[in-house]
Design an enzyme around this catalytic site. Structure first.
Site, PDB file in Angstrom:
ATOM      1  CG  ASP A   1      -1.983   1.147   0.958  1.00  0.00           C
ATOM      2  OD1 ASP A   1      -1.731   2.125   2.051  1.00  0.00           O
ATOM      3  OD2 ASP A   1      -2.949   1.081   0.499  1.00  0.00           O
TER       4      ASP A   1
ATOM      5  CB  THR B   1      -2.073   6.067  -1.893  1.00  0.00           C
ATOM      6  OG1 THR B   1      -2.010   4.407  -1.917  1.00  0.00           O
ATOM      7  CG2 THR B   1      -3.282   6.286  -1.193  1.00  0.00           C
ATOM      8  CB  THR B   2       0.544   2.792  -5.751  1.00  0.00           C
ATOM      9  OG1 THR B   2       0.586   2.201  -4.334  1.00  0.00           O
ATOM     10  CG2 THR B   2       1.808   2.607  -6.313  1.00  0.00           C
TER      11      THR B   2
ATOM     12  CG  ASP C   1      -7.058   0.589   0.187  1.00  0.00           C
ATOM     13  OD1 ASP C   1      -7.293   1.489   0.806  1.00  0.00           O
ATOM     14  OD2 ASP C   1      -5.887   0.190  -0.205  1.00  0.00           O
TER      15      ASP C   1
END
Length: 621
Positions: A122, A158-159, A458
């Site tokens: 994550d 987020t990545t 998520d």
């Protein structure tokens, strides 16, 4: 040339330049020790990162240092070297995150400050644990904050945010070297962002949120890059069940889904992950006050929720009682007993089966309640109490004398206390139309449960986004390739020097599909060339990369989708963060230096007194 040789060459040039300046009587550019300290501070900040990133940083610092040592140093060159140095640092952090994108992503093992180990892919969890020593890299804290915002706002991407922002900074480097002003680059980037959002609106596809199969496919595709994807539909099923349970219809097609308040994830080590389930109600880690005297299982309970103590009120400060007669002590104790008895009578008037309070419950109150066959639980958390109220239809009351029949919760079907492992858990389940729920997670170890919880958060965020805005866009890099192709075509119509940064931003969007291809282990150049050919001239917008096999496929057929909210937020966050970081042209330290050990303390400032002011001469002699 090795790194140490480059350092030696650089300082040889620097020393020669300093000698010639001293001979000519020119002002010095600074002591060697300061430059050397700055050089090694910069070059050592990336220990542990890739060799290519370290080499890039070394080249950047060497180039800027050589310019400082050259005969014609301008302010523009110094600013350019500062920005380039930071871009290499940010690109290095993006390289750390890059391998965690896609279904074939790698995991990172992180050692946190407390000495614990976190194994995750994550992006937000990784960035939280990164400790960057270089002052320029501290500016990346703003990017970490944006990653956290992305996680809270939409729960996914987020990545992708870090990868895209790092690529935007990377392509801006060529324009900084050509003396483009950062404001010009930022203006072009913002224009590209507006056009990218317009493309998203054009290619988005609406779905029916009541179609469970479509919702399941979407959530599965969004969390397919996570560790729990190996467990099939389990996490997606849990997320959809939980979010549909707590969803509240606000009218006019709008729904509110509050994940943080009304969905609690309870992790209990032991058992199998397949034993995890969504409870039609709530559970919490409490037992009844008197297990031997109070019932632990009640069918169709009447529940009263309190926010007040069921014990004699204690004095907030010093309380003095004057006892004159011997009987006064007995009278005082009797008053306390009557007060507690009165409280219990007011509660028992409504014939409850279960009383739950957030505050204390005295032994005497416990006696009266158990005598009436009422179970009681004390010192419950406020958040848990709010969830119980939402689940069973009760109203939290602050004073027992204000209780009404409508405040009693009758929506629960079963109250039961069970022992799981070494702990007792109270279950209030089988509720009628509950608006709060608990997800019970079982697993072999705490590390596994922590990673499953991150993935579940998520998944719930994705399900919430779809319920609030039911739109889909292509996954597998298809959206980014369509945006890139559209912006490339539009760049030819842009006038002025903003055309080139605009076109570079279009190329930067290809970083997402390129990273997916790299992580799959396929030939990146051939795959990207084929994809660009398919998307050129407005081709099929649903063509992308299957993250598992690396093959080019139709994302609609493979059911590889992304939520519109996630993709739009990713683009906005990445470009706005890149623009902010591009506009930083220097770093000024506001940290007070620590005093050397053994040095004398600084004299304390003298404070004027009234006598000093009276004795002071106002006018000179």
């Amino acid at each position: 040339m090795f790194a140490k040789d480059k350092v030696r060459v650089f300082f040889t040039i620097y020393d020669a330049r300093m000698s010639s300046e001293a001979a000519a009587g020119l002002p010095s550019l600074g002591s060697r020790s300061l430059v050397e300290a700055q050089f090694f501070c910069n070059s050592s900040s990336l220990i542990g990162t890739s060799c290519s990133a370290y080499a890039s940083l070394l080249r950047s610092i060497s180039a800027s240092a050589y310019r400082i040592c050259s005969s014609s140093v301008s302010a523009a060159e110094f600013v350019r070297s500062q920005i380039c140095t930071r871009q290499y640092l940010f690109s290095a952090v993006a390289d750390i995150i890059r391998t965690t994108l896609g279904p074939r992503s790698m995991l990172k093992m992180l050692l946190d400050a407390a000495g614990g180990i976190v194994v995750t892919n994550d992006g937000n969890a990784i960035l939280r644990e990164l400790d960057l020593a270089h002052p320029a890299a501290k500016a990346w804290a703003s990017m970490i904050e944006l990653s956290r915002t992305q996680d809270e706002e939409v729960g996914d991407g987020t990545t992708s945010v870090i990868v895209l922002a790092g690529e935007m900074l990377h392509v801006a480097e060529a324009f900084i070297d050509k003396n483009y002003h950062p404001t010009v680059i930022c203006r072009a980037y913002n224009k590209a962002l507006e056009d990218a959002i317009a493309v998203l609106d054009r290619i988005a596809m609406s779905i029916d949120v009541n179609d469970r199969a479509t919702m399941l496919g979407l959530v599965k595709s969004c969390i397919g890059t996570k560790f729990t994807s190996q467990f099939g539909d389990l996490i997606a099923d849990l997320a959809i069940d939980a979010t549909t349970t707590v969803g509240v219809d606000l009218g006019q097609g709008m729904r509110e889904v509050d994940i943080k308040k009304y969905i609690k994830v309870e992790k209990v080590p032991g058992g199998r992950l397949e034993d995890s389930r969504v409870l039609k109600g709530v559970m919490f880690n409490k037992d009844v006050v008197a297990p031997g005297k109070m019932r632990r299982k009640i069918v169709n309970p009447r529940i009263i929720l309190l926010d007040c103590p069921l014990e004699y009120k204690k004095g907030e400060n010093q309380t003095n009682a004057e006892l004159v007669k011997e009987e006064d002590w007995g009278i005082l104790l009797k008053m306390e007993e009557e007060y507690i008895e009165n409280l219990c009578i007011q509660i028992l008037k409504f014939k409850p089966d279960l009383v739950i309070t957030e505050k204390g419950l005295s032994d005497l109150a416990c006696h009266y309640l158990s005598k009436a066959g009422v179970s009681a639980i004390r010192r419950l958390r406020k958040t848990d109490n709010n969830r119980i109220a939402k689940a069973c239809g009760a109203v939290i009351v602050n004073r027992p004398e204000e209780l009404q029949e409508s405040d009693v919760g009758t929506g629960a079907g079963l109250f039961e206390v069970k022992k799981i492992g070494d702990e007792f858990f109270a279950f209030i389940v089988d509720c009628v139309d509950p608006k709060a729920c608990t997800i019970l997670l079982r697993g072999a170890s705490k590390d596994l449960l922590n990673e499953v919880e991150r993935n579940l958060q998520d998944a719930m965020s994705v399900a919430r986004n779809i319920l609030k805005n039911p739109k889909l866009v292509p996954g597998g890099g298809g959206t980014e390739l369509t945006v890139s192709a559209t912006l490339k075509q539009k760049s030819s119509s842009i006038e002025g020097i903003e055309k080139w940064p605009y076109e570079a931003a279009a190329i930067a969007f290809e970083a997402i599909p390129r990273t997916l291809a790299q992580n799959c282990g396929v030939n990146v150049i051939r795959t990207m060339t084929a994809l660009q050919g398919q998307h050129a001239n407005g081709g099929n917008t649903w063509i992308g990369i299957d993250g598992n096999t690396g093959l080019i496929a139709d994302m609609q057929e493979r059911q590889i989708w992304d939520a519109y909210n996630v993709k739009a937020q990713t683009f906005k966050t990445a470009i706005e963060a890149a623009c902010m970081l591009l506009r930083i042209d220097d770093i000024v330290s506001g940290i007070k230096k620590k005093q050397a050990p053994g040095a004398g303390q600084a004299p304390k400032p003298k404070v004027e007194t009234e006598a000093d002011a009276d004795g002071e001469q106002i006018l000179p002699d």
